[in-house]
Design an enzyme around this catalytic site. Structure first.
Site, PDB file in Angstrom:
ATOM      1  N   SER A 117       0.828  -1.205   0.000  1.00 14.61           N
ATOM      2  CA  SER A 117       0.000   0.000   0.000  1.00 14.61           C
ATOM      3  C   SER A 117       0.862   1.255   0.000  1.00 14.61           C
ATOM      4  O   SER A 117       2.004   1.242   0.487  1.00 14.61           O
ATOM      5  CB  SER A 117      -0.878  -0.016   1.254  1.00 14.61           C
ATOM      6  N   TYR A 141      -2.016   5.754  -3.894  1.00 10.58           N
ATOM      7  CA  TYR A 141      -2.978   6.818  -3.608  1.00 10.58           C
ATOM      8  C   TYR A 141      -2.440   8.071  -4.275  1.00 10.58           C
ATOM      9  O   TYR A 141      -1.261   8.398  -4.109  1.00 10.58           O
ATOM     10  CB  TYR A 141      -3.100   7.078  -2.104  1.00 10.58           C
ATOM     11  N   THR A 167      -5.745   3.346  -6.760  1.00  7.10           N
ATOM     12  CA  THR A 167      -7.022   3.348  -6.047  1.00  7.10           C
ATOM     13  C   THR A 167      -7.775   4.627  -6.359  1.00  7.10           C
ATOM     14  O   THR A 167      -7.224   5.716  -6.221  1.00  7.10           O
ATOM     15  CB  THR A 167      -6.789   3.246  -4.541  1.00  7.10           C
ATOM     16  N   LYS A 264      -8.262   0.361  -9.473  1.00  6.93           N
ATOM     17  CA  LYS A 264      -8.995  -0.233  -8.353  1.00  6.93           C
ATOM     18  C   LYS A 264     -10.062   0.747  -7.871  1.00  6.93           C
ATOM     19  O   LYS A 264      -9.736   1.799  -7.322  1.00  6.93           O
ATOM     20  CB  LYS A 264      -8.028  -0.559  -7.207  1.00  6.93           C
ATOM     21  N   HIS A 288     -13.897  -1.218  -1.668  1.00  5.95           N
ATOM     22  CA  HIS A 288     -12.965  -0.920  -0.580  1.00  5.95           C
ATOM     23  C   HIS A 288     -13.362  -1.677   0.702  1.00  5.95           C
ATOM     24  O   HIS A 288     -13.284  -1.129   1.806  1.00  5.95           O
ATOM     25  CB  HIS A 288     -12.930   0.589  -0.329  1.00  5.95           C
TER      26      HIS A 288
END
Lengths: 397, 397, 397, 397
Positions: A117, A141, A167, A264, A288
């Site tokens: 992540s 992100y 994402t 995503k 999510h």
């Protein structure tokens, strides 16, 4: 004598992901459990993800030779032992010291990809160094600072990430109200939660000792000095998440990223077709984990429409709600190339680090193989819509 | 004063199979109860079997002469007092000393067939000797050793078995996770279960005294010396169950077996037609009592499709979920020649041996006769689809 | 550690209206809670109002620029910060001293209209004096004395009411049976409720001190001397409510009232068209919060038919059941110009007076803005039926 | 403070039939409560009767003049204050000394018919003497002795019965298993139930003092000397109930009975048409309150088909499940001329004798009138299918 799960120390004997979850709940302090397990607002979507799996039953064939069961497949063009990858989850170090590394090792040992992540505790570099055998995916992100974004892409390239997963459903954070209730303010646990944390020494030893609370290693270099603690960093990042994330931004990322690109945050055909238009390699059908828009469709419900739209030409993965081998098979039957699991392996991680996460993967695999035998379909190619039947409605609750 | 079942000693006053189950749960140690009562994985199919019966209501006619109610019928070509046979269940001796014999006697005294399991405690020979009046059916698990299989067929012929029932849905064992939780490893009960067993002296006296744990009598001659205890034998058998069980194997058995042949493990028209093709006499629509593939259809839901496909030309029996006389009638109304019951008579067996099992059969019969009177259909021939109506959905839960 | 709401004193940290309700339940004596929260008869409609919201899920779009979220709109022709107005509720002073004024100030501070009830504690004149900044609406119960009715219209004009809301669904009072159980007779609390009230000193201090029970200020001038206590007045008013309320009466009111006129009590197209025929400006789709006809449709279920009939030409507001920002958005998506909320702000009022009511409004606004971002629709105009999907049935319970 | 019904002594303040039931449960010994309240087997039909009412909601009209609400109607050709009659229930004396007389007086005082059961405690003659003002209906169980049957018809004529109701759904008794569990054998209460009865002195005083257990007065003259106790008589009657009850028998009764004739036990169009063919005046759509065939349709579900078949030419009454005034209105809306209520008035009877039963009727009437006002239909003629809407499924549970 009532049915009862065994002690939460005996995780090696857990028979299912639900049992691991039960054990993890007892091992973790309440605030950490809430962070991992909870959803947004009334948790309608959180529960709907599970209901959608229950809404399908199987149609088995009998008297098929099932001596050889084989769950091997290809994910994003490369072989995997299972149609499964570890989903990106933030701040894994809160569950187990160096949690990202433990997860990556478990994934590698079982022959499946691991996704790091953006808000991981281990940086891309640390992870790649520590687990060179990992098939490493990276989740991005998008912050409002373009330089930071590009630097992260460069770093990902440098350490050999083969798939980038952007994402798109988190431009504002979902209202995880129960999570918020743990805190007096974003950085300070409310007293009962502090006391509760103090009552979980095993967790504290495994997760906090000797360094204390982990930091967001991946982002450390972009953070102002005074905001490098995890609490501060989370607030800072949330603030700097761009709300101007559009298909143009994604097209730009597509230009800069030479590897595989997954979007995503897709829940319908229109957005899947946009993803194809900008040249993404695939999409992840996700809500999510029920942590963002409460009321969003269950991912298994949204999957067929996405598969029908782009399944021939793109990689389609499903995320959110995987708790059994049969869930993986249902996603595959409805056209997914594979699935991501987040919480399932986190429960294992919280209990036994790398070995715990590996146990979670092993459970899913065993259950999948058992299903394939009982279904009379010993290979993944044979698992298609003809194996499924709609469960009678009453059975879905 | 709340509704409460009476003491679990007063099984002769039990009014329903559910009440017998409640009593048996108190009489048996937890591990034995779990073995009898539980299902696989999330027990979706286990519960769905019951839901499927609840999904049908009755459409009674009034002012019909019902002085004579008659539930006699023919099963596999021979007369029976009820459209009911005792299903094969393994290791009945764990519930009651010489449990197979007690069940066979109860069945014979009530004029219905009894099916001996491959993994029975009494051997075919012992059973046939002890209960010469039984109408004896034999259930076959196909092991990978052809010589063993053929020898079992020979033995069955020799003792006068009239119907052979080959189970096809157990090439790998279902994940009965709650059952597994009773054991530290396949042969060793976990401590709390050992303690619990010790606290059930009545059970111990009835089932274990004076010989101790029973063995798998039927298979004893094929087992290596060091694997003749029940625990070892079960593991051994499970390992040697062939995963290469195909229609060819069944065709071969058909050649070798001169009596009636039932295929047990059918849940759809395609497989029923295959069974017909290889010359079987009938099929048992079953999901193994919800103990194998979790998510398999409820048997009552699968029945009509099988009846439509082969009902004219084959014997169709239904298995799994029978708890009331009205359940038998529903299966008959939807085209079954009769049903098998496993757990219902086992609950009776665990409480009162032969008399307890007979009480279970008597309850089912009384309930069936009562239904026939109230329905205005005093014979089984009159019970057909016109007697049924779909229950409003809310009533099925 | 189980999920638990925090102490009911910490209302400023409440994350949702449900949490405020939980807190208010603890703050208020049982009789007052029942009065605010309960419904009529079996409370089928009360719960159905909530079920109807749950029956819709969202269909989000991703990768939309949502930097600017804007929930501003126009209600009855004038701007409002949210598509929300405070519903008329009677006897607010029982929850908080000068409760009407506190609510009106909270509404004004958040830029939304406030509706004063006929059976308010503050008179029209007092309210208008105390909160000159309020956008003031007035709700009319039609009594059988025409002079009283006309006088109330005159007074409303005089103090600057811009919108008159005539309630039509209360010609006889609904059977709020649980509410009745608090009383030995209409004016006397049963003993356990008196004791319970005495055990809520915080409430007593906030609501009763120093004047004691408030009176129905608005109606004081029409009440006989001996019936000016609140209990007597309520009985008196209920008795004098006209049961001859017809469209002719409404047409007469329409003639006399120069401002905006809303008919509150509409649940179908026929009555909506009648409202249009007599020249009303708009309708409120309501079932009186589940407090009148038990079995009446949920308002969100009734809304589309009303919008289809008169949505182009009239203002359509929805009342009853609003607990989340997403509920507001669902009503807007189905064609409502805005919604009324009654209980939501009353819970806040009971806990913190004006500040508490304002907190309730803020929660709804925050939730609405969060939803708009996650839905990829940053303005209200974009929120239409295409954003909605029917929730799978199982998810609505 | 939780919602709680008040003490079970304060039945005059009860707001609903459910509340009366709650109170009666506490007043009665368990065996008597079970006898009144319970159903057969799994009580599916018992609960389905209630579900069927919940499955309909209302569609109100607003702004209708409802000053005059009128629930008067005609039942079987004669006027009644409500579309309601008291259903025949056996052995009412067990709830209150001279229970039949108390019920008949309550009915007469409220202007509705009362039906005396064949297995009543008061004989036809006693009842007619004691309550000359009653509109008396008589329910007939057909025994296998024709002389007895004819004598009962003669006696009914003699005392002025205007309507005969022949029950056809009880040729064998339903399996009321919970009721059976109260007894060691049909005449002997099990010990815990005896103790429980002894702990209900108020009941014992009201029902048993000073004569002890009542007898079946109506049948006394036909019973052998040694079988005149209630327990013996019940067994004797059940044994002598004819199982040869056919339409021919009913046709014969039709010949012999000059008054109105109702067939009680009809659940479909075919049987309703048979009833018409033999010249009956009407039918009662009933499943015997869920006490006979478990799985029979809910009566409200069966009603429309019967109304469509014979509603123009016969009187159609509905029985089973009435608990609210709105239930009466739903039956009327779907075409019933009226309804029977059994348990509702029995709960009142058990609490307060005649006054208690009258209170139950008053509650139903008040609720019906309130509904008529809120629905905007002040007369029964206006209550038809257009007032109803199917409730959303989730609201029916």
């Amino acid at each position: 004598m009532k049915r009862r799960y065994s002690s939460h120390h005996a995780w090696r004997r857990a028979q299912s992901i639900d049992e691991l979850a039960w054990m993890a709940r007892r091992r973790l302090p309440a605030f950490a459990w809430e962070y991992v397990h909870g959803g947004s607002e009334d948790e309608i979507t959180l529960h709907d993800n599970r209901r959608a799996f229950a809404a399908w039953g199987w149609q088995p064939r009998t008297l098929v030779d099932v001596e050889q069961r084989d769950s091997r497949t290809r994910l994003l063009g490369a072989p995997a032992e299972l149609p499964l990858a570890i989903a990106p989850t933030g701040y894994n170090g809160m569950l187990w010291r160096d949690g990202d590394i433990a997860l990556a090792r478990a994934a590698a040992s079982r022959g499946i990809p691991f996704t790091l992540s953006t808000v991981s505790c281990a940086s891309l570099e640390t992870l790649a160094d520590a687990v060179p055998e990992a098939r490493l995916w990276f989740q991005l992100y998008v912050l409002d600072d373009e330089a930071v974004r590009n630097d992260m892409l460069e770093r990902a390239k440098r350490v050999g990430v083969d798939t980038l997963m952007v994402t798109t459903d988190t431009v504002v954070l979902g209202r995880r109200e129960w999570d918020s209730r743990s805190y007096l303010n974003p950085r300070r646990l409310a007293l009962p939660y502090l006391v509760d944390a103090a009552l979980h020494p095993q967790w504290a030893y495994r997760a906090l000792w000797p360094q204390g609370l982990p930091t967001l290693g991946n982002l450390m270099k972009y953070l102002p000095k005074e905001q490098q603690s995890a609490g501060s960093a989370a607030g800072y990042i949330n603030q700097r998440m761009t709300r101007r994330l559009t298909w143009e931004v994604l097209a730009d990322i597509r230009q800069r990223w030479p590897g595989k690109l997954l979007i995503k945050g897709i829940l319908n055909a229109e957005d899947a077709l946009e993803a194809k238009r900008i040249g993404a390699d695939g999409v992840v059908v996700t809500n999510h984990g029920g942590r963002q828009l409460d009321g969003a469709p269950a991912t298994l419900d949204a999957l067929p429409e996405v598969v029908d739209a782009v399944g021939e030409s793109m990689h389609v993965l499903l995320d959110s709600g995987i708790r059994r081998g049969s869930d993986i098979a249902k996603a595959v039957a409805l056209g997914a190339e594979g699935v991501l699991c987040g919480r399932a392996t986190l429960y294992g991680l919280a209990l036994g680090g790398e070995a715990g996460a590996a146990h979670a993967i092993d459970l899913l695999k065993e259950q999948l193989h058992n299903l394939m035998a009982q279904l009379g379909r010993p290979t993944l190619e044979q698992i298609d819509r003809t194996c499924l039947r709609r469960a009678p409605y009453a059975a879905t609750r």
